[in-house]
Design an enzyme around this catalytic site. Structure first.
Site, mmCIF file in Angstrom:
data_model
loop_
_atom_site.group_PDB
_atom_site.id
_atom_site.type_symbol
_atom_site.label_atom_id
_atom_site.label_comp_id
_atom_site.label_asym_id
_atom_site.label_seq_id
_atom_site.Cartn_x
_atom_site.Cartn_y
_atom_site.Cartn_z
ATOM 1 N N SER A 146 37.441 32.976 38.321
ATOM 2 C CA SER A 146 38.708 33.115 39.033
ATOM 3 C C SER A 146 38.544 32.565 40.447
ATOM 4 O O SER A 146 37.425 32.545 40.988
ATOM 5 C CB SER A 146 39.115 34.592 39.107
ATOM 6 O OG SER A 146 40.192 34.794 40.005
ATOM 7 N N TYR A 160 37.436 43.688 40.637
ATOM 8 C CA TYR A 160 37.707 42.429 39.937
ATOM 9 C C TYR A 160 37.115 41.258 40.711
ATOM 10 O O TYR A 160 36.412 40.409 40.130
ATOM 11 C CB TYR A 160 39.213 42.238 39.773
ATOM 12 C CG TYR A 160 39.572 40.956 39.061
ATOM 13 C CD1 TYR A 160 39.507 40.873 37.673
ATOM 14 C CD2 TYR A 160 39.976 39.821 39.771
ATOM 15 C CE1 TYR A 160 39.833 39.692 37.012
ATOM 16 C CE2 TYR A 160 40.300 38.645 39.118
ATOM 17 C CZ TYR A 160 40.228 38.588 37.744
ATOM 18 O OH TYR A 160 40.543 37.411 37.095
ATOM 19 N N SER A 163 33.407 41.179 40.499
ATOM 20 C CA SER A 163 32.927 40.788 39.163
ATOM 21 C C SER A 163 32.984 39.275 38.993
ATOM 22 O O SER A 163 32.079 38.675 38.386
ATOM 23 C CB SER A 163 33.737 41.490 38.069
ATOM 24 O OG SER A 163 35.026 40.937 37.913
ATOM 25 N N LYS A 164 34.002 38.639 39.514
ATOM 26 C CA LYS A 164 34.116 37.196 39.381
ATOM 27 C C LYS A 164 33.119 36.469 40.284
ATOM 28 O O LYS A 164 32.614 35.392 39.925
ATOM 29 C CB LYS A 164 35.544 36.739 39.658
ATOM 30 C CG LYS A 164 36.538 37.230 38.615
ATOM 31 C CD LYS A 164 36.146 36.800 37.195
ATOM 32 C CE LYS A 164 37.168 37.212 36.159
ATOM 33 N NZ LYS A 164 36.810 36.763 34.797
#
Length: 257
Positions: A146, A160, A163-164
């Protein structure tokens, strides 16, 4: 000169291929000649995606059930894919979830659940399918990351985004480790994409859609099909000397900060 973008004779498995970006990538790989399998947790979603792909481009895809947060399930998937498809040239990791909570109130069990899918799950899939690819001395691994792996945002996205960022570094590190086996590892980094779930959110919040659209130099939000070009490039011989990279089909978002 051969067609370096052709995927004829290649086998691909798209994990998280039963909707959204993963389904679009699976459709694109199949259109350009690959024999494609899609894997996800829910059988009904897989069947629906497979039917939609067949309707769109008249190509059949195989379906496989998997829990991408469970190592035994991933190992079983790898065995089934080899048994039914014979080899695996291309792995696409498009699985992922988002849990939004304030950083000051983030529940750590929820944080762990997100990382189990978005990071650990991707790593386990890379691990198991890379074992197959090393025996072939060939493979293409494409992780769906992302823009948020490189550009932060608020809105409860600490887990999030983190994590990316981990997926990006995993991609680079695996690219180095797997290079001696002629395996390339790259990622695509989408921006906000109008998947069915996101489309409903944006329809209900026109001001949010206007703000997000205005943040992209190309003046529109992404749709899942915008990922096909980058994915086909990374899956094909056109990218044989490209590894450890994150390509951003993001409408110019990362170019401006």
């Amino acid at each position: 000169m051969k067609d370096i973008f052709s995927l004829q004779g290649k086998n691909a498995i798209v994990i998280g291929g039963a909707g959204g970006i993963g389904q679009a990538i699976a459709k694109g790989l199949a259109f350009y000649g690959a024999k494609v399998g899609i894997a996800s947790r829910k059988l009904e979603n897989l069947e629906k995606a497979a039917q939609e792909i067949q309707t769109d481009i008249n190509k059949e895809v195989k379906i496989f059930q998997v829990d991408s947060a469970n190592e035994d399930s991933i190992k079983a998937l790898a065995g089934k894919v080899v048994a039914e498809m014979g080899k695996v040239d291309i792995l696409v990791n498009s699985q992922g979830i988002n849990i939004k909570q304030s950083a000051l109130e983030f529940q750590m069990d929820q944080w762990d659940a997100l990382f189990n899918v978005n990071v650990k799950g991707v790593m386990m899939c890379c691990k198991e399918f890379a074992k197959i690819m090393t025996k072939q001395n060939y493979g293409k691994i494409i992780n769906v990351s992302s823009v948020r792996g490189a550009r932060a945002c608020g809105g409860g996205n600490s887990a999030y985004n983190s994590s990316k960022g981990a997926v990006d570094m995993m991609t680079r590190t695996l690219a180095v480790e797997l290079a001696p086996f002629n395996i390339t590892v790259n990622a695509v980094g989408p921006t906000v994409t109008e998947t069915p779930m996101m489309t409903k959110l944006l329809t209900d919040n026109p001001a949010l859609k206007e703000r997000l659209t205005g943040a992209h130099p190309l003046g529109r939000l992404s749709v899942p099909e915008d990922m096909i070009g980058a994915a086909v490039f990374l899956a094909s011989d056109a990218s044989n000397y490209v590894t450890g990279q994150v390509i951003y089909p993001d409408g110019g978002l990362t170019a401006i900060g």
